[in-house]
Design a protein around this motif. Sequence first.
Motif, PDB file in Angstrom:
ATOM      1  N   ASP A 361       0.837  -1.198   0.000  1.00 32.89           N
ATOM      2  CA  ASP A 361       0.000   0.000   0.000  1.00 32.89           C
ATOM      3  C   ASP A 361       0.876   1.253   0.000  1.00 32.89           C
ATOM      4  O   ASP A 361       0.970   1.969   1.006  1.00 32.89           O
ATOM      5  CB  ASP A 361      -0.925  -0.016   1.219  1.00 32.89           C
ATOM      6  CG  ASP A 361      -2.003   1.039   1.134  1.00 32.89           C
ATOM      7  OD1 ASP A 361      -2.195   1.593   0.031  1.00 32.89           O
ATOM      8  OD2 ASP A 361      -2.656   1.309   2.151  1.00 32.89           O
ATOM      9  N   ARG A 362       1.519   1.494  -1.127  1.00 32.46           N
ATOM     10  CA  ARG A 362       2.380   2.669  -1.294  1.00 32.46           C
ATOM     11  C   ARG A 362       2.139   3.265  -2.671  1.00 32.46           C
ATOM     12  O   ARG A 362       1.499   2.659  -3.517  1.00 32.46           O
ATOM     13  CB  ARG A 362       3.861   2.281  -1.151  1.00 32.46           C
ATOM     14  CG  ARG A 362       4.218   1.684   0.201  1.00 32.46           C
ATOM     15  CD  ARG A 362       5.681   1.295   0.241  1.00 32.46           C
ATOM     16  NE  ARG A 362       6.033   0.611   1.483  1.00 32.46           N
ATOM     17  CZ  ARG A 362       7.229   0.107   1.729  1.00 32.46           C
ATOM     18  NH1 ARG A 362       8.200   0.199   0.827  1.00 32.46           N
ATOM     19  NH2 ARG A 362       7.470  -0.503   2.879  1.00 32.46           N
ATOM     20  N   HIS A 363       2.700   4.465  -2.894  1.00 31.05           N
ATOM     21  CA  HIS A 363       2.586   5.129  -4.181  1.00 31.05           C
ATOM     22  C   HIS A 363       3.962   5.304  -4.825  1.00 31.05           C
ATOM     23  O   HIS A 363       4.956   5.509  -4.124  1.00 31.05           O
ATOM     24  CB  HIS A 363       1.946   6.516  -4.028  1.00 31.05           C
ATOM     25  CG  HIS A 363       0.466   6.468  -3.843  1.00 31.05           C
ATOM     26  ND1 HIS A 363      -0.222   7.431  -3.154  1.00 31.05           N
ATOM     27  CD2 HIS A 363      -0.467   5.568  -4.253  1.00 31.05           C
ATOM     28  CE1 HIS A 363      -1.508   7.132  -3.147  1.00 31.05           C
ATOM     29  NE2 HIS A 363      -1.677   6.007  -3.812  1.00 31.05           N
ATOM     30  N   VAL A 364       3.986   5.223  -6.143  1.00 38.21           N
ATOM     31  CA  VAL A 364       5.231   5.505  -6.870  1.00 38.21           C
ATOM     32  C   VAL A 364       5.300   7.011  -7.105  1.00 38.21           C
ATOM     33  O   VAL A 364       4.999   7.528  -8.172  1.00 38.21           O
ATOM     34  CB  VAL A 364       5.279   4.743  -8.217  1.00 38.21           C
ATOM     35  CG1 VAL A 364       5.471   3.276  -7.998  1.00 38.21           C
ATOM     36  CG2 VAL A 364       4.011   4.972  -9.033  1.00 38.21           C
ATOM     37  N   SER A 365       5.713   7.745  -6.079  1.00 40.09           N
ATOM     38  CA  SER A 365       5.746   9.206  -6.175  1.00 40.09           C
ATOM     39  C   SER A 365       6.859   9.717  -5.279  1.00 40.09           C
ATOM     40  O   SER A 365       7.635   8.961  -4.720  1.00 40.09           O
ATOM     41  CB  SER A 365       4.394   9.803  -5.752  1.00 40.09           C
ATOM     42  OG  SER A 365       4.104   9.453  -4.414  1.00 40.09           O
TER      43      SER A 365
END
Length: 392
Positions: A361-365
């Motif tokens: 539950d992470r973002h590629v940002s």
Amino acid sequence: MSPLLGAIRADTGLSVATAGLLTTLPVLCFGVLAPLAPRLGRRLGMEPTLLLTMVLITAGAAIRLLQPLAAILAGTVLIGAGIAVANVLLPGVIKRDFERRVGLMAGLYTMTMFASPAIAAGLSVPLERATGLDWRCVLALWGVPAVAAIIVWLPQTRRHTRVSAADTQAAAHPVRGLWRNPLAWAVTCFMGLQAMTFYMVVAWLPTLLSDAGMSDVTAGVMLSLSSVVGIVGAFLAPLLAGGAARTAAIVVAGSVLYVIALGGLMVAPIAGAYLWMSLLGLGQGAATSLALLCIMRRAPDIRHAAQLSSMSQCFGYVLAALGPLALGVVHQAAGGWTIPLLLVITVLVPQTLAGVLAARDRHVSGYPDEPPVRAELLPFPNSRRRLGTGPG
């Protein structure tokens, strides 16, 4: 085109290599042209670009009516190009317009990706026989759904509004550092490896069953059965995938079904064919839909979604085009299907690991060297109302 290859070769005298090229060209287009999609989307806007993809598909279907062999190849490339760009941008549409229902829409989207090719493959030969049309006309008929899609999508192009030159220039910057992000590579590897195993199995499954003693007609029915069951897996997997732990569990469960099906094909390919095809379809459908779901969930906004989709599909479809070739070489060298099936099972190991990592539950940002861009303009107009973000 695959069900009509026999008629095409008989009419044109195509070699086996050229006939294989016709079926491989679209998949190569999916991979090679994927990086161009975000650029087109930023330059023209989401809705006009998707309209253009359907125009390309319609034009490609029409060009294949012409007699020269070059026309068949050119039309196939145009169709592949249109699908390639749409494949990349459609996850962004879902991310933008259905952010709170991503699981449901991802399932519906993937379900159509399984159902539509199955319908086309199943109806092409019956259409040829029922209508008395030649294969060129039958292939051209599959441009009619693209025309219908143009009519349905045309009103959506009104959402493409003008923005200031400064905003356009800011939004035109690609996401920086994506190719160095470990999470982006997890998503990319999951997408690539599941596409590779999918095409490896689909390309050779009828031959495997025929070699085991099954009739060619029944072998084709078995392939269709796996596609039909794949629709169920593609729809249910995103709906069941809640948080990271549940998504990872479904990734593992889908791989287990895959392994059982491949193991069954090794020991009892005919006796348990219906069971193996059902398990195979569920595993393939779940893997494909979860790969697309990870693209949407790991991207913080539509801009990242478009470029993550481009990155993963470029890598994925190049692998997908090479997979069947590699499996064929191994089969020829081994003289049987046990070693090739073990090879597919081996590929499922890193595929599962990548899927578990992509489920986090992470973002590629969070790239500090990116220029400031207003969130509602990433990368297309009309995102502010959909995303609920303000300037800044």
